[in-house]
Design an enzyme around this catalytic site. Sequence first.
Site, PDB file in Angstrom:
ATOM      1  N   ASN A 160      66.098  49.617  56.762  1.00 15.28           N
ATOM      2  CA  ASN A 160      67.516  49.568  56.371  1.00 15.28           C
ATOM      3  C   ASN A 160      68.434  50.374  57.293  1.00 15.28           C
ATOM      4  OD1 ASN A 160      66.575  51.976  55.322  1.00 15.28           O
ATOM      5  ND2 ASN A 160      67.751  51.846  53.434  1.00 15.28           N
ATOM      6  N   PRO A 184      57.831  52.030  63.342  1.00 12.33           N
ATOM      7  CA  PRO A 184      58.989  51.456  62.645  1.00 12.33           C
ATOM      8  C   PRO A 184      58.579  50.323  61.720  1.00 12.33           C
ATOM      9  CG  PRO A 184      58.854  50.575  64.866  1.00 12.33           C
ATOM     10  CD  PRO A 184      57.681  51.527  64.719  1.00 12.33           C
ATOM     11  N   GLU A 258      61.286  61.035  52.399  1.00 13.68           N
ATOM     12  CA  GLU A 258      62.636  60.597  51.988  1.00 13.68           C
ATOM     13  C   GLU A 258      62.433  59.253  51.304  1.00 13.68           C
ATOM     14  OE1 GLU A 258      65.409  62.239  52.338  1.00 13.68           O
ATOM     15  OE2 GLU A 258      64.809  63.837  53.696  1.00 13.68           O
ATOM     16  N   CYS A 292      69.375  53.880  50.300  1.00 16.35           N
ATOM     17  CA  CYS A 292      68.716  54.679  49.262  1.00 16.35           C
ATOM     18  C   CYS A 292      69.734  55.448  48.423  1.00 16.35           C
ATOM     19  CB  CYS A 292      67.739  55.642  49.916  1.00 16.35           C
ATOM     20  SG  CYS A 292      68.526  56.589  51.219  1.00 16.35           S
ATOM     21  N   GLU A 469      66.412  66.601  55.546  1.00 16.82           N
ATOM     22  CA  GLU A 469      66.763  66.260  56.922  1.00 16.82           C
ATOM     23  C   GLU A 469      68.214  66.669  57.121  1.00 16.82           C
ATOM     24  OE1 GLU A 469      65.661  62.079  57.230  1.00 16.82           O
ATOM     25  OE2 GLU A 469      63.597  62.649  57.680  1.00 16.82           O
TER      26      GLU A 469
HETATM   27  P1  NAP Z   1      58.554  50.568  52.452  1.00 15.29           P
HETATM   28  O1  NAP Z   1      58.060  49.261  52.008  1.00 15.29           O
HETATM   29  O2  NAP Z   1      58.048  51.772  51.759  1.00 15.29           O
HETATM   30  O3  NAP Z   1      58.226  50.654  54.009  1.00 15.29           O
HETATM   31  C1  NAP Z   1      58.616  51.738  54.805  1.00 15.29           C
HETATM   32  C2  NAP Z   1      57.689  51.849  55.995  1.00 15.29           C
HETATM   33  O4  NAP Z   1      56.383  52.175  55.525  1.00 15.29           O
HETATM   34  C3  NAP Z   1      57.554  50.556  56.786  1.00 15.29           C
HETATM   35  O5  NAP Z   1      57.457  50.889  58.143  1.00 15.29           O
HETATM   36  C4  NAP Z   1      56.251  49.995  56.251  1.00 15.29           C
HETATM   37  O6  NAP Z   1      55.621  49.081  57.114  1.00 15.29           O
HETATM   38  C5  NAP Z   1      55.460  51.278  56.106  1.00 15.29           C
HETATM   39  N1  NAP Z   1      54.264  51.145  55.250  1.00 15.29           N
HETATM   40  C6  NAP Z   1      54.071  50.386  54.149  1.00 15.29           C
HETATM   41  N2  NAP Z   1      52.821  50.547  53.679  1.00 15.29           N
HETATM   42  C7  NAP Z   1      52.216  51.447  54.493  1.00 15.29           C
HETATM   43  C8  NAP Z   1      50.912  52.017  54.536  1.00 15.29           C
HETATM   44  N3  NAP Z   1      49.958  51.699  53.649  1.00 15.29           N
HETATM   45  N4  NAP Z   1      50.632  52.902  55.528  1.00 15.29           N
HETATM   46  C9  NAP Z   1      51.570  53.221  56.445  1.00 15.29           C
HETATM   47  N5  NAP Z   1      52.818  52.692  56.470  1.00 15.29           N
HETATM   48  C10 NAP Z   1      53.138  51.829  55.487  1.00 15.29           C
HETATM   49  O7  NAP Z   1      60.151  50.666  52.395  1.00 15.29           O
HETATM   50  P2  NAP Z   1      61.218  49.636  52.957  1.00 15.29           P
HETATM   51  O8  NAP Z   1      61.235  48.450  52.075  1.00 15.29           O
HETATM   52  O9  NAP Z   1      61.037  49.445  54.423  1.00 15.29           O
HETATM   53  O10 NAP Z   1      62.577  50.494  52.788  1.00 15.29           O
HETATM   54  C11 NAP Z   1      63.280  50.547  51.614  1.00 15.29           C
HETATM   55  C12 NAP Z   1      62.952  51.820  50.843  1.00 15.29           C
HETATM   56  O11 NAP Z   1      63.228  52.960  51.641  1.00 15.29           O
HETATM   57  C13 NAP Z   1      63.824  51.984  49.610  1.00 15.29           C
HETATM   58  O12 NAP Z   1      63.045  52.435  48.544  1.00 15.29           O
HETATM   59  C14 NAP Z   1      64.832  53.051  50.028  1.00 15.29           C
HETATM   60  O13 NAP Z   1      65.404  53.758  48.973  1.00 15.29           O
HETATM   61  C15 NAP Z   1      63.995  53.912  50.912  1.00 15.29           C
HETATM   62  N6  NAP Z   1      64.827  54.724  51.817  1.00 15.29           N
HETATM   63  C16 NAP Z   1      64.960  56.055  51.554  1.00 15.29           C
HETATM   64  C17 NAP Z   1      65.783  56.845  52.370  1.00 15.29           C
HETATM   65  C18 NAP Z   1      65.949  58.317  52.107  1.00 15.29           C
HETATM   66  O14 NAP Z   1      66.497  58.999  52.973  1.00 15.29           O
HETATM   67  N7  NAP Z   1      65.512  58.838  50.981  1.00 15.29           N
HETATM   68  C19 NAP Z   1      66.463  56.258  53.446  1.00 15.29           C
HETATM   69  C20 NAP Z   1      66.302  54.897  53.672  1.00 15.29           C
HETATM   70  C21 NAP Z   1      65.466  54.140  52.846  1.00 15.29           C
HETATM   71  P3  NAP Z   1      55.280  47.566  56.591  1.00 15.29           P
HETATM   72  O15 NAP Z   1      56.574  46.996  56.153  1.00 15.29           O
HETATM   73  O16 NAP Z   1      54.649  46.928  57.746  1.00 15.29           O
HETATM   74  O17 NAP Z   1      54.352  47.654  55.423  1.00 15.29           O
END
Ligand code: NAP
Length: 491
Positions: A160, A184, A258, A292, A469
């Site tokens: 995102n 990424p 995060e 988020c 952060e």
């Molecule tokens: P996600 O599905 O958790 O994926 C994030 C990253 O983790 C991706 O690079 C993903 O790669 C990787 N990943 C997934 N399973 C993994 C595993 N078993 N081992 C290692 N890496 C793994 O999240 P998203 O859908 O990309 O992003 C949306 C989420 O991020 C929302 O919940 C949002 O709130 C949160 N977010 C939080 C913040 C903050 O600062 N708190 C900021 C931005 C976003 P793959 O897609 O290849 O699985």
Amino acid sequence: MTTLADRLKDADLLKTDSFINGQWVGADTRFAVNSPGDRSHLADVADVGGAGARSAIDAADKAFKGWGKTSVFERARIVQRWHDLILEHADDLGTLITAEMGKPFGEAKGEVTYGAGFVNWSAEEAKRLHGETLQTPFPGTRGWTVRQPVGVVVCITPWNFPSAMITRKCGPALAAGCSVVVKPAPETPLSALALAELARRAGFPDGVFNVICGDAKAIGEVMTSSDAVRMVGFTGSTEVGKLLMRQAADGVKRVSLELGGNAPFIIMDDADLDAAADGVIASKFRAAGQTCVSANRIIAQAGIADALIERVTERMKKLKVGSGFESGVQIGPLIHDEAVERVDALVQDAKGKGAKVLVGGSPMADELGGSFYAPTLIESGSNFSLSIANSEIFGPVASVYRVESEEEIIRLANSTPYGLAAYVYTRDIGRVHRLSEGLEFGMVGVNAPMVGSPATPFGGVKESGIGREGGKWGVEEFTELKFVLLGGVNK
Ligand code: NAP
């Protein structure tokens, strides 16, 4: 047909291999990156998998031995050069974000500038990583602390904010003296690889900054099980954050997480309603609601709920939806069709359980040819048991609730496992304190719809994460505090 390379001023920023030990490394297996705005194919990116992760970690481990000992002034010069190059190429980095993630180009460029701010801040702040001299209880002794880099850091990032979630971690990590391996999201690898190309040009020694793309599970397992890795920095969903935390536990690695949010956006009956309605639009519709810290539950005190809804409706009807490359567009597509289906399921569920859809309420994929969803306003009464109240919406859907009392507002706002950002609109100074203290969230915006900046701490409590952060805290996160006791000082 205009290709992505045609859109770039510097086509050399378009990379499709991983960046390991200062080299571009390909692989037989590749995965496709498509644009959510028009479903066009952008690139095929190499999947270097677990083997790539192992070589990147080895390279980072070797590089750390030199980088961690380099004078902070020298490190800061290189980190600052990276920052300057990021800003110099902000148009191209913005173009890559809009192409692969979809957000409007102006917003994408804003993300690049915001993210670069953390790099600049960290280059400055690392020079101020002071130790302290301490009082000691033993005669003839002296004690002091030093801050040392943690070591090899792995960073796993979401789609995102394809650029800023990388710079917000890597700026401070690199400035503090750590070496880094980034993985990424597969939807947005091109932004990450362009940052790697700029890091190469900035002059980081080989192995200090690596970006690897590919199968998350395979890479994640290598990253969390390697003895060389000392810290796992993750931004993404709470579910994956918990998994990585469990995997990192065996090696007792430091984690910085995060994670997801469920932000309450509270409007009290004394608030400036025009400012509050502007705030709802800014918080809810940035990145089409895929942040988020997006307003997830808009909680209006009952007496002003109708007046607020009227103002929000007026503003929402003017929002322009379309390709992020089209001028004047404020809402781009969602990341993919599954995201559209997920958001629509939340809306239909709420509707089926009695919520009123006041604006929008359906996908726009057929009209616009990408994964678009109409900006939607729902009135959910006081029903906080709806799925839409209890999950991250991650889409352009504003759901408004009515609650009478301040105590009830605080109770309901806190009734979530998440604790990232909360917002309060009020002009009553007593309420400012009661609410900002009573809300169990890591950040509270009072009469302010955005809370992040390079100078301030960003992060959550409860299941929204661990660590901060930004600011001095963001740099300290990548250091260990060591205590030294010197004996035999007295003659
Ligand atoms: P996600 O599905 O958790 O994926 C994030 C990253 O983790 C991706 O690079 C993903 O790669 C990787 N990943 C997934 N399973 C993994 C595993 N078993 N081992 C290692 N890496 C793994 O999240 P998203 O859908 O990309 O992003 C949306 C989420 O991020 C929302 O919940 C949002 O709130 C949160 N977010 C939080 C913040 C903050 O600062 N708190 C900021 C931005 C976003 P793959 O897609 O290849 O699985």
